[in-house]
Write a protein that holds these residues in place. Structure first.
Motif, PDB file in Angstrom:
ATOM      1  N   LEU A   3       1.208  -1.408   0.008  1.00  8.15           N
ATOM      2  CA  LEU A   3      -0.065   0.157   0.014  1.00  8.15           C
ATOM      3  C   LEU A   3       1.294   1.383  -0.358  1.00  8.15           C
ATOM      4  CD1 LEU A   3      -3.630  -0.303   0.087  1.00  8.15           C
ATOM      5  CD2 LEU A   3      -3.209   0.398   2.725  1.00  8.15           C
ATOM      6  N   LEU A   6       2.556   1.479  -3.215  1.00  8.85           N
ATOM      7  CA  LEU A   6       1.350   1.872  -4.620  1.00  8.85           C
ATOM      8  C   LEU A   6       1.011   3.830  -4.029  1.00  8.85           C
ATOM      9  CD1 LEU A   6      -1.325  -0.410  -4.998  1.00  8.85           C
ATOM     10  CD2 LEU A   6      -0.029   0.260  -6.088  1.00  8.85           C
ATOM     11  N   GLY A   7       1.348   3.742  -2.974  1.00 11.44           N
ATOM     12  CA  GLY A   7       1.078   5.024  -2.576  1.00 11.44           C
ATOM     13  C   GLY A   7       2.214   6.035  -3.280  1.00 11.44           C
ATOM     14  N   ALA A  10       2.030   6.513  -6.645  1.00 10.29           N
ATOM     15  CA  ALA A  10       1.000   7.253  -7.494  1.00 10.29           C
ATOM     16  C   ALA A  10       1.453   8.974  -6.850  1.00 10.29           C
ATOM     17  CB  ALA A  10      -0.578   6.734  -6.319  1.00 10.29           C
ATOM     18  N   VAL A  13       3.504   9.957  -9.844  1.00 14.43           N
ATOM     19  CA  VAL A  13       2.976  10.428 -10.823  1.00 14.43           C
ATOM     20  C   VAL A  13       2.523  11.144 -10.867  1.00 14.43           C
ATOM     21  CG1 VAL A  13       1.454   9.207 -12.900  1.00 14.43           C
ATOM     22  CG2 VAL A  13       3.651   7.563 -11.444  1.00 14.43           C
ATOM     23  N   VAL A  14       1.698  11.585  -9.458  1.00 14.40           N
ATOM     24  CA  VAL A  14       0.798  12.748  -9.601  1.00 14.40           C
ATOM     25  C   VAL A  14       1.507  14.308  -9.347  1.00 14.40           C
ATOM     26  CG1 VAL A  14      -0.554  14.316  -7.754  1.00 14.40           C
ATOM     27  CG2 VAL A  14      -1.367  12.360  -7.939  1.00 14.40           C
ATOM     28  N   SER A  17       2.881  14.608 -13.296  1.00 12.28           N
ATOM     29  CA  SER A  17       2.140  15.405 -14.475  1.00 12.28           C
ATOM     30  C   SER A  17       2.628  16.837 -13.925  1.00 12.28           C
ATOM     31  CB  SER A  17       0.798  14.594 -13.870  1.00 12.28           C
ATOM     32  OG  SER A  17       0.097  15.355 -12.718  1.00 12.28           O
ATOM     33  N   PHE A  58      12.742   6.123  -8.497  1.00  7.04           N
ATOM     34  CA  PHE A  58      11.578   6.157  -8.569  1.00  7.04           C
ATOM     35  C   PHE A  58      11.265   4.119  -9.419  1.00  7.04           C
ATOM     36  CE2 PHE A  58       8.571   5.792 -12.667  1.00  7.04           C
ATOM     37  CZ  PHE A  58       7.283   6.345 -11.712  1.00  7.04           C
TER      38      PHE A  58
ATOM     39  N   TRP B 212       3.584   8.743 -20.975  1.00  3.15           N
ATOM     40  CA  TRP B 212       3.521   9.640 -20.229  1.00  3.15           C
ATOM     41  C   TRP B 212       2.507  10.850 -20.232  1.00  3.15           C
ATOM     42  CZ3 TRP B 212       3.456   7.335 -15.859  1.00  3.15           C
ATOM     43  CH2 TRP B 212       4.457   6.372 -15.517  1.00  3.15           C
ATOM     44  N   THR B 217      -1.303   9.731 -17.680  1.00  2.00           N
ATOM     45  CA  THR B 217      -0.526   9.684 -17.009  1.00  2.00           C
ATOM     46  C   THR B 217      -2.139   9.421 -15.493  1.00  2.00           C
ATOM     47  OG1 THR B 217       1.226  10.996 -17.706  1.00  2.00           O
ATOM     48  CG2 THR B 217       1.343  10.674 -15.053  1.00  2.00           C
ATOM     49  N   TRP B 218      -3.063  10.649 -15.827  1.00  3.51           N
ATOM     50  CA  TRP B 218      -4.043  10.877 -15.039  1.00  3.51           C
ATOM     51  C   TRP B 218      -4.979   9.982 -14.891  1.00  3.51           C
ATOM     52  CZ3 TRP B 218      -5.145  13.501 -10.554  1.00  3.51           C
ATOM     53  CH2 TRP B 218      -4.375  14.705 -10.035  1.00  3.51           C
ATOM     54  N   ILE B 221      -3.215   7.502 -12.391  1.00  2.00           N
ATOM     55  CA  ILE B 221      -3.187   8.095 -11.359  1.00  2.00           C
ATOM     56  C   ILE B 221      -4.797   7.395 -10.601  1.00  2.00           C
ATOM     57  CG2 ILE B 221      -3.595  10.049  -9.457  1.00  2.00           C
ATOM     58  CD1 ILE B 221      -1.780  11.265 -11.660  1.00  2.00           C
ATOM     59  N   LEU B 224      -5.207   3.608 -10.054  1.00  6.31           N
ATOM     60  CA  LEU B 224      -3.621   3.405  -9.053  1.00  6.31           C
ATOM     61  C   LEU B 224      -4.683   3.789  -7.736  1.00  6.31           C
ATOM     62  CD1 LEU B 224      -0.628   4.724  -9.775  1.00  6.31           C
ATOM     63  CD2 LEU B 224      -0.827   2.354  -9.137  1.00  6.31           C
ATOM     64  N   ILE B 228      -6.093   1.474  -4.816  1.00  7.65           N
ATOM     65  CA  ILE B 228      -5.480   1.162  -3.555  1.00  7.65           C
ATOM     66  C   ILE B 228      -6.299   0.874  -2.728  1.00  7.65           C
ATOM     67  CG2 ILE B 228      -5.330   2.872  -1.544  1.00  7.65           C
ATOM     68  CD1 ILE B 228      -2.874   4.087  -3.342  1.00  7.65           C
ATOM     69  N   HIS B 231      -7.292  -3.013  -2.925  1.00  7.73           N
ATOM     70  CA  HIS B 231      -6.846  -2.854  -2.231  1.00  7.73           C
ATOM     71  C   HIS B 231      -7.448  -2.957  -0.230  1.00  7.73           C
ATOM     72  CE1 HIS B 231      -2.534  -4.850  -1.726  1.00  7.73           C
ATOM     73  NE2 HIS B 231      -2.393  -4.487  -0.432  1.00  7.73           N
TER      74      HIS B 231
END
Lengths: 453, 272
Positions: A3, A6-7, A10, A13-14, A17, A58, B212, B217-218, B221, B224, B228, B231
């Motif tokens: 978790l 994954l966080g 994520a 990636v945020v 962006s 990364f 990308w 990308t979004w 996200i 993901l 989560i 999960h």
């Protein structure tokens, strides 16, 4: 841990962006952003946040996630295998602890009750087993076992994808090739415009030839492209072995290489002659002249000339000056600005077959063809990537679209007949399972177990 | 836009607007009848919107997949379709409309402010993978929206304490919670199909599976974040309030994927 990882991925990636990424953002925009925010750019650069997808941290996060996935996947297999072959017995108190359970009585004998319950469960798609110990019969039924394997398959697919990605890094080749109508090029290093991606394992060119027979764009109302067709011919030792129409989404695949149509443009033929009519230059020049109005240039070093050109494929004279009716070359006219050193020697419109007089020389716009640009891709890792993608999808479908359900029962002889205690569960979906369980109970009551519903 | 399509579009917007008010009135004043009217109006709007889509399709010769207007038209149609399918199975879940119908209305409103001009299918869109990619995107995002609607209803019911007759008619909180989970699980599978189809399409179009670009990308996200959620739910036992709040919060990623990145107008997904 999964978790957290994954966080982290994520979050990375945020961030990527929002923060302009080096090598991905438009170079001019990126440079302007750095100039406007020098302090921030330095901090982000220090933290490698301006190139997240190429940063070591990364890769570490993704690698850890993969290792974690591998460990979880492996550790889940033995219990699943054991579960598959095990038919656990539950006693009365354990059944009563399930969310859905009921106790029913009937005058029918125990074997008959077991058979009725078994029939109903089999009809509902359950696998059914019973075991008699003394005067008690234990019932166990389940369905949707594949869902448990779905999770394994899904997580395993990440590993296949990661292997595929690694293989692609080692073996994928992407070259850019430009071919003009009528031109034949050879699949060799010097005939590529450039290499967009060079594999770590090196590349072996194959030496076959490719000819662009014709290129034909189709437009809606003359301006909106609806179809681009390039007819390519493959030649082996001068002999035609393949002829195929290539479109934007339909590449040509030959000997492990894909020719992906990427761009097109106009290629005017210019001829430069001296006063005696001797040719000083003759050639199709691949220029970027689309969309109409775009200006591009080329040099004729032999004559010390720089030629700027703008093309009107379907010229029409309007109040504001020359314009084009459509993108089709129905009435092609080039607007030229020719300089010799810093001195302008010609400026004006030139129709097809028209000539510009440059002192004692003459520049003629002799023909107009199309050029096309292809990404030539060698992608041996494709099958592994596709395999990983499909495996992941199958895994997800099994995991989330199939609901595993388990039912336990205990059939006991009592003085006036038989008592059935039955209960069941569907992990994650127990409330919805209540409906199915209630329907099973109704069916059993209809059969006379426990009386009328 | 063809004149008749315009009329049909605005008629559906009007019907959805009144339906939204009815659903809102039903939930605020706890009047089941109002929510019932809302559903009927929504159904009427849906029929009219279907006609608008069919008309546009017949004129352009392709399904509505080009540009923000067509995407809003089709995506809202899928969201409302999923909502109506849910009504067939669970008629008591009418009040979910209080979240789903205004959301779809906002999508339509956004779409019509962009260019609704009729356009032919350009070469980049001429791929069977496109229909898989976009179709599953609609299904995924539609499911996430319906799941968020169900999660909102769960919270409303959980907070009502069971004292109101309006909420008493709804299925149990457990059922609403699990339905929200099921929609997210289904959406997640559809989301994955969308990304896989997109990657395959991208490889034949741009020569690369992944670039990308902002929408990619979004979308990742978004995927993901819902990964989560699943999960947390499956492994860590998140249920009820916590899961409901997350289902609602996660919708932000759908909004950013669908709207914000398109609005910025950058990246490979901006087909020119």
């Amino acid at each position: 841990l999964a978790l957290i990882l994954l966080g982290v991925v994520a979050l990375a990636v945020v961030l990527a962006s929002f923060i302009p990424q080096r090598g991905q953002a438009d170079p001019e925009t990126y440079a302007a952003w750095r100039l406007a925010n020098p302090f921030l750019a330095r901090i982000l650069g220090f933290l490698l946040l301006d190139r997240v997808y190429a940063s070591w941290w990364f890769y570490v996060a993704v690698s850890l996630l993969l290792v974690n996935t591998l460990a979880c996947t492996i550790s889940r297999i033995p219990p699943l295998l054991r579960q598959g072959s095990r038919w656990p017995r539950l006693g009365e108190q354990q059944i009563k602890r399930l969310r859905n359970w009921t106790a029913l009585e009937t005058t029918s004998p125990a074997p008959e009750v077991t058979a009725i319950v078994g029939n109903h469960l089999l009809r509902r798609g359950y696998r059914f087993a019973s075991e008699t110990v003394g005067n008690r019969t234990f019932i166990f039924a389940r369905k949707g076992d594949l869902a448990r394997w779905g999770s394994i398959l899904f997580h395993f697919s990440f590993l296949v994808l990661a292997s595929g990605a690694l293989f692609v890094q080692l073996s994928r080749y992407v070259g850019i090739m430009v071919i003009t109508e009528g031109q034949t090029v050879t699949e060799q290093r010097q005939d590529y415009l450039r290499t967009a991606r060079f594999p770590l394992l090196g590349v072996k060119h194959q030496g076959f030839q490719v000819r662009l027979e014709r290129f034909e764009p189709t437009y809606y109302r003359g301006v909106v492209g609806t179809d681009y067709v390039a007819e390519l011919v493959i030649l082996e030792e001068g002999r035609e072995v393949r002829r195929q129409e290539v479109r934007v989404n339909q590449p040509l695949n030959y000997r492990g290489l894909s020719f992906v149509l990427e761009k097109y443009g106009f290629s005017p033929l210019f001829v430069l002659e001296d006063a005696t009519g001797r040719e000083l230059f003759r050639g199709y020049v691949n220029l970027v002249l689309l969309p109409p109005g775009t200006k591009d240039f080329f040099n004729i070093p032999e004559a010390g000339l720089t030629v700027w050109a703008r093309l009107y494929p379907d010229l029409v004279m309007e109040e504001g000056g020359p314009a084009t009716r459509s993108l089709l070359p129905r009435n092609p006219v080039v607007y030229l600005e020719v300089k010799e050193g810093k001195k302008e020697v010609f400026r004006g419109l030139l129709p097809l077959n028209g000539s510009a007089v440059l002192g004692d020389r003459r520049l003629t716009f002799a023909d107009l063809r199309y050029w096309t640009q292809y990404q030539v891709i060698r992608d041996p890792g494709k099958e592994v990537i596709f395999g990983g993608l499909w495996l992941g999808l199958i895994g997800l479908t099994l995991r989330y679209l199939i609901t595993p359900k388990q039912i336990w029962g205990l059939v006991q002889e009592i003085p006036r007949g038989t008592r059935l205690i039955i209960g069941g569960t569907a992990p994650q979906l127990d409330s919805l399972f209540s409906e199915e369980f209630a329907s099973l109970e109704r069916d059993l009551r209809k059969e006379g177990i426990g009386g009328a519903p | 836009v063809a004149p008749l399509e315009g009329w049909l579009f605005w008629a559906s917007v009007l019907l959805y607007s009144i339906a939204s008010i009815s659903f809102l009135g039903g939930v605020v004043f706890k009047k089941e009848r109002l929510a019932g009217y809302g559903l009927l109006l929504c159904l009427a709007g849906y029929i009219v919107q279907t006609a608008a889509i069919a008309l546009r399709w017949s004129i352009t010769g392709h399904p509505p997949i080009i540009g923000d207007y067509e995407n809003a038209l089709a995506a809202s149609w899928v969201i409302l379709g999923l909502f109506l399918v849910l009504q067939l199975r669970f008629p008591a879940l009418r009040p979910v409309g209080v979240a789903v119908v205004p959301f779809s209305l906002l999508m339509l409103g956004y779409g019509v402010t962009r260019s609704p001009t009729l356009q032919p299918l350009t070469p980049v869109f001429r791929s069977p993978w496109l229909f898989v990619h976009i179709g599953f995107a609609w299904l995924a995002y539609g499911s996430y929206v319906v799941a968020a609607g169900l999660a909102s209803l769960f919270l409303l019911k959980a907070r009502s304490g069971g004292g109101s007759a309006f909420y008493a008619h709804l299925p149990s909180p457990g059922v609403i919670d699990e339905l929200s989970y099921r929609f997210i699980a289904f959406g997640f599978v559809a989301d994955s199909v969308m990304m896989v189809a997109g990657a395959i399409w991208a490889n034949s179009l741009w020569g690369s599976y992944w670039s990308w670009d902002p929408i990619q990308t979004w979308s990742l996200i978004c995927w993901l974040v819902y990964g989560i959620y699943l999960h947390l739910r499956v492994i860590h036992g998140w249920r009820r309030e916590r899961a409901a709040w997350m289902a609602i919060a996660a919708i932000v990623t759908v909004i950013v994927s669908f709207w914000a990145t398109n609005y910025l107008g950058v990246g490979l997904h901006v087909f020119r």
